[in-house]
Scaffold this active site. Structure first.
Site, PDB file in Angstrom:
ATOM      1  N   LYS A 247       2.038 -11.802   8.290  1.00 18.38           N
ATOM      2  CA  LYS A 247       0.985 -10.979   7.692  1.00 18.38           C
ATOM      3  C   LYS A 247       0.461 -11.816   6.533  1.00 18.38           C
ATOM      4  O   LYS A 247       1.132 -11.984   5.514  1.00 18.38           O
ATOM      5  CB  LYS A 247       1.526  -9.643   7.204  1.00 18.38           C
ATOM      6  CG  LYS A 247       0.475  -8.762   6.536  1.00 18.38           C
ATOM      7  CD  LYS A 247       1.115  -7.477   6.016  1.00 18.38           C
ATOM      8  CE  LYS A 247       0.093  -6.516   5.426  1.00 18.38           C
ATOM      9  NZ  LYS A 247      -0.532  -6.983   4.165  1.00 18.38           N
TER      10      LYS A 247
ATOM     11  N   THR B 116       0.832  -1.198   0.000  1.00 18.77           N
ATOM     12  CA  THR B 116       0.000   0.000   0.000  1.00 18.77           C
ATOM     13  C   THR B 116       0.868   1.251   0.000  1.00 18.77           C
ATOM     14  O   THR B 116       0.510   2.264  -0.608  1.00 18.77           O
ATOM     15  CB  THR B 116      -0.923   0.006   1.231  1.00 18.77           C
ATOM     16  OG1 THR B 116      -1.752  -1.167   1.183  1.00 18.77           O
ATOM     17  CG2 THR B 116      -1.790   1.237   1.290  1.00 18.77           C
TER      18      THR B 116
ATOM     19  N   GLU C 170     -11.399  -7.691   2.190  1.00 14.69           N
ATOM     20  CA  GLU C 170     -12.699  -7.982   1.606  1.00 14.69           C
ATOM     21  C   GLU C 170     -13.386  -9.191   2.230  1.00 14.69           C
ATOM     22  O   GLU C 170     -14.600  -9.362   2.089  1.00 14.69           O
ATOM     23  CB  GLU C 170     -12.568  -8.207   0.093  1.00 14.69           C
ATOM     24  CG  GLU C 170     -12.099  -6.993  -0.674  1.00 14.69           C
ATOM     25  CD  GLU C 170     -10.588  -6.948  -0.854  1.00 14.69           C
ATOM     26  OE1 GLU C 170     -10.133  -6.490  -1.916  1.00 14.69           O
ATOM     27  OE2 GLU C 170      -9.859  -7.375   0.062  1.00 14.69           O
TER      28      GLU C 170
ATOM     29  N   TYR D  39       5.743 -11.522   5.508  1.00 12.26           N
ATOM     30  CA  TYR D  39       4.615 -10.932   4.799  1.00 12.26           C
ATOM     31  C   TYR D  39       4.266 -11.841   3.616  1.00 12.26           C
ATOM     32  O   TYR D  39       4.928 -11.817   2.587  1.00 12.26           O
ATOM     33  CB  TYR D  39       5.016  -9.519   4.362  1.00 12.26           C
ATOM     34  CG  TYR D  39       4.025  -8.731   3.552  1.00 12.26           C
ATOM     35  CD1 TYR D  39       2.704  -9.133   3.367  1.00 12.26           C
ATOM     36  CD2 TYR D  39       4.421  -7.525   2.973  1.00 12.26           C
ATOM     37  CE1 TYR D  39       1.822  -8.384   2.624  1.00 12.26           C
ATOM     38  CE2 TYR D  39       3.547  -6.757   2.229  1.00 12.26           C
ATOM     39  CZ  TYR D  39       2.250  -7.192   2.050  1.00 12.26           C
ATOM     40  OH  TYR D  39       1.375  -6.439   1.311  1.00 12.26           O
TER      41      TYR D  39
END
Length: 301
Positions: free
Chosen positions: A165, A46, A193, A135
Site C-alpha cells: 500500500k 483512517t 489527491e 503499508y
C-alpha cells in the site's frame, strides 16, 4: 488474486462517547459495495488504529468478518509499535480476513530495509496462508526507505508477500515498484489527491480514505482518462483535491471527513482525540461549499 479498483480505508464507527459502535459496520459495508468499492482496508490510519486498544481492533475485525458484503475484500492492518502485539493481532485475524498489512513501527523508527524486512517477515509468518502487504506511509511511520529496495529483499524473504500500500508522493519509486519482476506484485496507490497521476504509470488498485465519500468521482476520472479526455479527468481530480482542502480547513481532514459520512447515510460517529468532530450545522456549511464547486453529484450514494 490481484487487487483491482478502489478499496476504502475505513473509519472505526463510534457511539457519542467514542466507544465502538459495531452495529454500523453492516450498513457501512453495503454502502461501499453499492458504490462499487471492492473492499475495505480496516484498522489503518483512517481507522484511527493508534487510538484503539488491541482488543478494540480485534472487535472491529470480527464485525467486518461477520457482516461483510458478498465478494468484498477485507485487508486488516496489524501494525503496532510492539512486534509482539502486531503478531498477536495477525494470529487473531488469520481466519477472518483476506489479507494482512502492516506499517513500520513508528516510535523506535526503522532506518534500514533489512530491519523492515525482518519486522514484516515475523508478522507475515503468523498468517502464512494470507497475502501480506507492507503499508508504506513514511510521513507518519518515519520509515523513509525506498520501496524498490524493500521489494528486492522482501520478495525473496517473505513467502506470502503480495505487495504494497504505497502512500507516498514519490511516483518514481512507485513506478519502479509497479514494474518489479514484470508487475508481479500488487502496488496499491494511496495518495488520493494525485490519483490521476497513477493512471498513466499503470496503477490498477487504490486504497484511500476519500473512496468512502467520492468513489463515483474517481471512477469518472478513470473513465475520462481511458477515453483520452484528459481535461475532464484533470478537472474532476481538482474537485477531489478541493474536497480534501475544504474538510482539512475545518479542523483536520481525518475527523471532519469521518463525520461527513453521516450526510451520505453512514453515521460513524465522532473521532477520538486529537481529531476534530464538528456539529450538524458545520457539516451543512461544508455541504454548501461542496455544492458550489459542483462536487455533490459525484458523492457516494
Amino acid at each position: 488474486m490481484s487487487l483491482r479498483n478502489l478499496i476504502a480505508a475505513t473509519y472505526a464507527p463510534m457511539h457519542k462517547d467514542t466507544s465502538l459502535n459495531l452495529e454500523v459496520i453492516e450498513v457501512y459495508g453495503k454502502f461501499l459495495k453499492r458504490n462499487k468499492v471492492a473492499g475495505a482496508f480496516i484498522n489503518g490510519s483512517t481507522g484511527d488504529f493508534a487510538s484503539l486498544s488491541s482488543t478494540e481492533r480485534k472487535l472491529i475485525v470480527e464485525a467486518w468478518s461477520a457482516k461483510r458484503p458478498d465478494d468484498f475484500y477485507i485487508i486488516n492492518h496489524v501494525g503496532h509499535t510492539s512486534l509482539k502485539e502486531a503478531m498477536e493481532l495477525t494470529l487473531h485475524s488469520a481466519d477472518k480476513v483476506d489479507a494482512i498489512a502492516t506499517l513500520a513501527p513508528f516510535y523506535f523508527r526503522l532506518n534500514t530495509v533489512e530491519k523492515l524486512v525482518e519486522y514484516c517477515k515475523n508478522i507475515a509468518a503468523c498468517a502464512p496462508n494470507l497475502p501480506f502487504y507492507y503499508y508504506h506511509i513514511p510521513d507518519l511511520s518515519g520509515a523513509h526507505l525506498k520501496m524498490i529496495d524493500f521489494l528486492k529483499i522482501a520478495s525473496n524473504e517473505i513467502p506470502n508477500f503480495a505487495g504494497l500500500k504505497f502512500t507516498k508522493n514519490d511516483l518514481i519509486d512507485f513506478k519502479y515498484c509497479l514494474d518489479f519482476k514484470d508487475n508481479a506484485y500488487d502496488i496499491l496507490f494511496g495518495v488520493d489527491e494525485i490519483f490521476i497521476s497513477s493512471l498513466p504509470l499503470g496503477a490498477k488498485g487504490w486504497v484511500g480514505s476519500t473512496y468512502n465519500h467520492l468513489a463515483p468521482l474517481y471512477y469518472k476520472i478513470k473513465e475520462a482518462f481511458e477515453r483520452n479526455d484528459h481535461k475532464t479527468a484533470a478537472d474532476l481530480q481538482t474537485k477531489a483535491m478541493m474536497f480534501v482542502d475544504i474538510l482539512n480547513g475545518k479542523g483536520g481532514f481525518n475527523g471532519v471527513a469521518k463525520g461527513y459520512l453521516k450526510t451520505l447515510g453512514v453515521d460513524c460517529g465522532p473521532s477520538r482525540f486529537p481529531h476534530t468532530t464538528l456539529d450538524v450545522e458545520a457539516y451543512l456549511e461544508i455541504k454548501s461549499e461542496l455544492d458550489v464547486i459542483g462536487l455533490l453529484p459525484y458523492m457516494s450514494k
